[in-house]
Design a protein around this motif. Structure first.
Motif, PDB file in Angstrom:
ATOM      1  N   VAL A 168      -0.134   7.600   8.087  1.00  0.00           N
ATOM      2  CA  VAL A 168      -0.620   6.800   7.695  1.00  0.00           C
ATOM      3  C   VAL A 168       0.737   5.900   7.657  1.00  0.00           C
ATOM      4  O   VAL A 168       2.034   6.311   6.812  1.00  0.00           O
ATOM      5  CB  VAL A 168      -1.338   6.002   6.930  1.00  0.00           C
ATOM      6  CG1 VAL A 168      -1.944   4.573   6.515  1.00  0.00           C
ATOM      7  CG2 VAL A 168      -2.791   6.509   6.650  1.00  0.00           C
ATOM      8  N   PRO A 169       1.088   4.568   8.015  1.00  0.00           N
ATOM      9  CA  PRO A 169       3.225   4.467   7.919  1.00  0.00           C
ATOM     10  C   PRO A 169       2.737   3.676   6.540  1.00  0.00           C
ATOM     11  O   PRO A 169       1.936   2.738   6.096  1.00  0.00           O
ATOM     12  CB  PRO A 169       2.708   3.476   9.633  1.00  0.00           C
ATOM     13  CG  PRO A 169       1.642   3.108   9.678  1.00  0.00           C
ATOM     14  CD  PRO A 169       0.116   4.196   9.232  1.00  0.00           C
ATOM     15  N   SER A 170       3.899   2.798   6.145  1.00  0.00           N
ATOM     16  CA  SER A 170       4.302   2.262   5.200  1.00  0.00           C
ATOM     17  C   SER A 170       3.893   1.098   4.799  1.00  0.00           C
ATOM     18  O   SER A 170       4.201   0.251   6.489  1.00  0.00           O
ATOM     19  CB  SER A 170       5.541   2.812   4.499  1.00  0.00           C
ATOM     20  OG  SER A 170       5.873   3.990   4.331  1.00  0.00           O
ATOM     21  N   SER A 171       3.503  -0.018   4.017  1.00  0.00           N
ATOM     22  CA  SER A 171       3.642  -1.135   4.789  1.00  0.00           C
ATOM     23  C   SER A 171       4.738  -1.446   4.631  1.00  0.00           C
ATOM     24  O   SER A 171       5.638  -1.509   3.736  1.00  0.00           O
ATOM     25  CB  SER A 171       2.991  -1.385   3.178  1.00  0.00           C
ATOM     26  OG  SER A 171       2.510  -3.768   3.264  1.00  0.00           O
ATOM     27  N   LYS A 172       4.361  -3.074   5.417  1.00  0.00           N
ATOM     28  CA  LYS A 172       5.211  -3.067   5.632  1.00  0.00           C
ATOM     29  C   LYS A 172       5.894  -4.986   4.568  1.00  0.00           C
ATOM     30  O   LYS A 172       7.018  -5.609   4.516  1.00  0.00           O
ATOM     31  CB  LYS A 172       6.389  -3.876   7.253  1.00  0.00           C
ATOM     32  CG  LYS A 172       5.931  -3.347   7.968  1.00  0.00           C
ATOM     33  CD  LYS A 172       6.173  -4.101   9.402  1.00  0.00           C
ATOM     34  CE  LYS A 172       6.247  -3.034  10.809  1.00  0.00           C
ATOM     35  NZ  LYS A 172       6.145  -3.294  11.849  1.00  0.00           N
ATOM     36  N   ASN A 173       5.651  -4.762   3.629  1.00  0.00           N
ATOM     37  CA  ASN A 173       5.379  -5.882   2.387  1.00  0.00           C
ATOM     38  C   ASN A 173       5.344  -5.453   1.007  1.00  0.00           C
ATOM     39  O   ASN A 173       4.401  -4.336   0.637  1.00  0.00           O
ATOM     40  CB  ASN A 173       4.233  -7.041   2.952  1.00  0.00           C
ATOM     41  CG  ASN A 173       4.021  -7.608   4.275  1.00  0.00           C
ATOM     42  OD1 ASN A 173       4.558  -7.976   4.417  1.00  0.00           O
ATOM     43  ND2 ASN A 173       2.477  -6.528   4.567  1.00  0.00           N
ATOM     44  N   ASN A 174       5.958  -5.989   0.426  1.00  0.00           N
ATOM     45  CA  ASN A 174       6.101  -5.489  -0.456  1.00  0.00           C
ATOM     46  C   ASN A 174       5.906  -6.710  -1.911  1.00  0.00           C
ATOM     47  O   ASN A 174       6.534  -7.480  -1.901  1.00  0.00           O
ATOM     48  CB  ASN A 174       7.748  -4.611  -1.859  1.00  0.00           C
ATOM     49  CG  ASN A 174       7.536  -4.123  -3.092  1.00  0.00           C
ATOM     50  OD1 ASN A 174       6.647  -4.255  -3.594  1.00  0.00           O
ATOM     51  ND2 ASN A 174       9.198  -3.823  -3.671  1.00  0.00           N
TER      52      ASN A 174
END
Length: 424
Positions: free
Chosen positions: A310-316
């Motif tokens: 699962v790709p990491s989120s582009k938002n923190n």
């Protein structure tokens, strides 16, 4: 008195602005432009219709409670063994697993593409832009093209420009009107989980609907086993068995209709996974006359969607927003962007305002001097005394000077006046 109150109001506004600057930095989820709802300090992100999640949980938990509390003990009593306890334990554990999968589906970033702070420059668009879809583009307009052509696995795919997020959407990305976000590999917005289904949670959504289907089949099967055992033990027909265990009959009806819904979703998404297609693509494009550029074959499609990382989120969402970013965000929310030229003009206007303020301060100061002289000579006009005393005017000017950062100059002038008065 009125001027004094106005000066205090201006001074309080200045204090409020200073407090806003000194306030602790806000986090990304607190300034988020989408319609999402955040919980636990930005650790969980839901759609605006998250309340429907309560209904979904009740539709799962309540039937399982009736099954474990009414059907399973009766099943154990009919078989004279601990089989009822084991059947109930499996149902409860499986339900807890489904609720955990439901939380992973609805409470995480589905693949939101971060918004741009400003639109891309026309010179950065490239030659792949579709000028025919560019309103006025052939007449020298500075507007951005509505679409771009992107090559995906040897197939030319059009991507659209999102005016809300100010970016060209990646392939298979779409803007959800409910959450107000662009979502990668957008499948659909599911009201039952209160979240968009996209690149980062599609796998969990499929696991949720397929596991719910299996739970319905499980409850349905053991309710029939219970009714069959009642018919054998009491030597009665199905109608009388329903009367002896009405919960079993109700759960059979409930799971029968539920399995058509969740089972139909499971079958439909199995088909979509096999051809590597989303619900949005299936209903809107169908790939009737074009080759599906994302179809890699049955095996590779299942591996890519269900077994890849699962790709990491582009938002923190918990990251702190910088001061300049917060200022820029507030300017965006007002519908305009502050350009460097505009900032220089504002700076120049601010300097001019300070110059005007100094002139007004000089005029007021001269009025105080004349007022004090008139008061000493006993020739002050009555209307001036009735309107405002010298001490009140002095306090107004002191507040006014404090507003524009001129306390030092005002203090020096006050010392000179005091020395002159003492000498006279």
């Amino acid at each position: 008195m009125e001027g004094r109150m106005q000066a205090k109001a201006q001074f309080s506004d200045s204090n409020r602005r200073i407090m806003e600057v000194d306030a602790p930095p806000r986090r990304v989820y607190q300034t988020w432009k989408g319609s999402n709802i955040f919980l636990l300090g930005g650790r969980l992100i839901f759609g605006p219709d998250v309340r429907s999640l309560v209904l979904t949980v009740c539709l799962i938990v309540i039937p399982v409670i009736f099954f474990a509390a009414a059907v399973c003990p009766q099943l154990g009593h009919e078989y004279h063994s601990q089989v009822g306890g084991w059947v109930a334990s499996v149902a409860i554990v499986f339900s807890a697993y489904i609720l955990a999968i439901l939380l992973l589906t609805s409470g995480r970033d589905p693949g939101i593409v971060p918004r741009n702070a400003h639109p891309p420059e026309p010179e950065d668009i490239g030659e792949s832009s579709n000028l025919s879809d560019w309103p006025g583009g052939q007449h020298g307009s500075t507007s951005l093209p509505l679409t771009r052509d992107v090559l995906v696995n040897g197939v030319l795919v059009k991507v659209k420009y999102c005016h809300t997020c100010m970016l060209y959407r990646p392939p298979r990305c779409s803007h959800c009107s409910i959450c107000n976000n662009c979502v990668e590999r957008f499948d659909h917005h599911c009201p039952w989980v209160g979240q968009c289904i996209g690149k980062r949670n599609y796998r969990f959504f499929f696991m949720f609907v397929s596991s719910t289907t299996m739970l319905c089949v499980y409850v349905f099967a053991f309710c029939w086993v219970n009714l069959k055992k009642i018919m054998d033990v009491h030597e009665c027909k199905l109608g009388r068995a329903f009367l002896k265990s009405p919960i079993s009959g109700l759960l059979i009806l409930y799971t029968f209709f539920a399995v058509w819904f969740v089972g139909g979703l499971t079958s439909f998404h199995l088909y979509l996974i096999s051809i590597n297609q989303t619900t949005y693509e299936n209903f809107r494009y169908h790939y009737d006359r074009k080759t599906n550029p994302y179809n890699r074959g049955l095996g590779q499609n299942f591996i890519e969607i269900l077994f890849s990382r699962v790709p990491s989120s582009k938002n923190n969402f918990r990251a702190k927003v910088k001061e300049d970013s917060a200022t820029f965000t507030s300017s965006l929310s007002m519908g305009h962007v502050i350009s460097p030229a505009k900032m220089s003009v504002d700076l120049e206007m601010g300097m001019k305002r300070q110059a005007v303020a100094r002139e007004e301060l000089e005029d007021l100061h001269s009025q105080i001097g004349s007022a004090m002289g008139l008061e000493r000579c006993g020739t002050e006009p009555p209307h001036f005394v009735a309107r405002k005393g010298c001490s009140e005017i002095a306090s107004d000017i002191e507040a006014f000077a404090g507003e524009f950062g001129m306390e030092n100059g005002f203090g020096e002038r006050k010392k000179i006046e005091r020395h002159t008065n003492d000498g006279s």
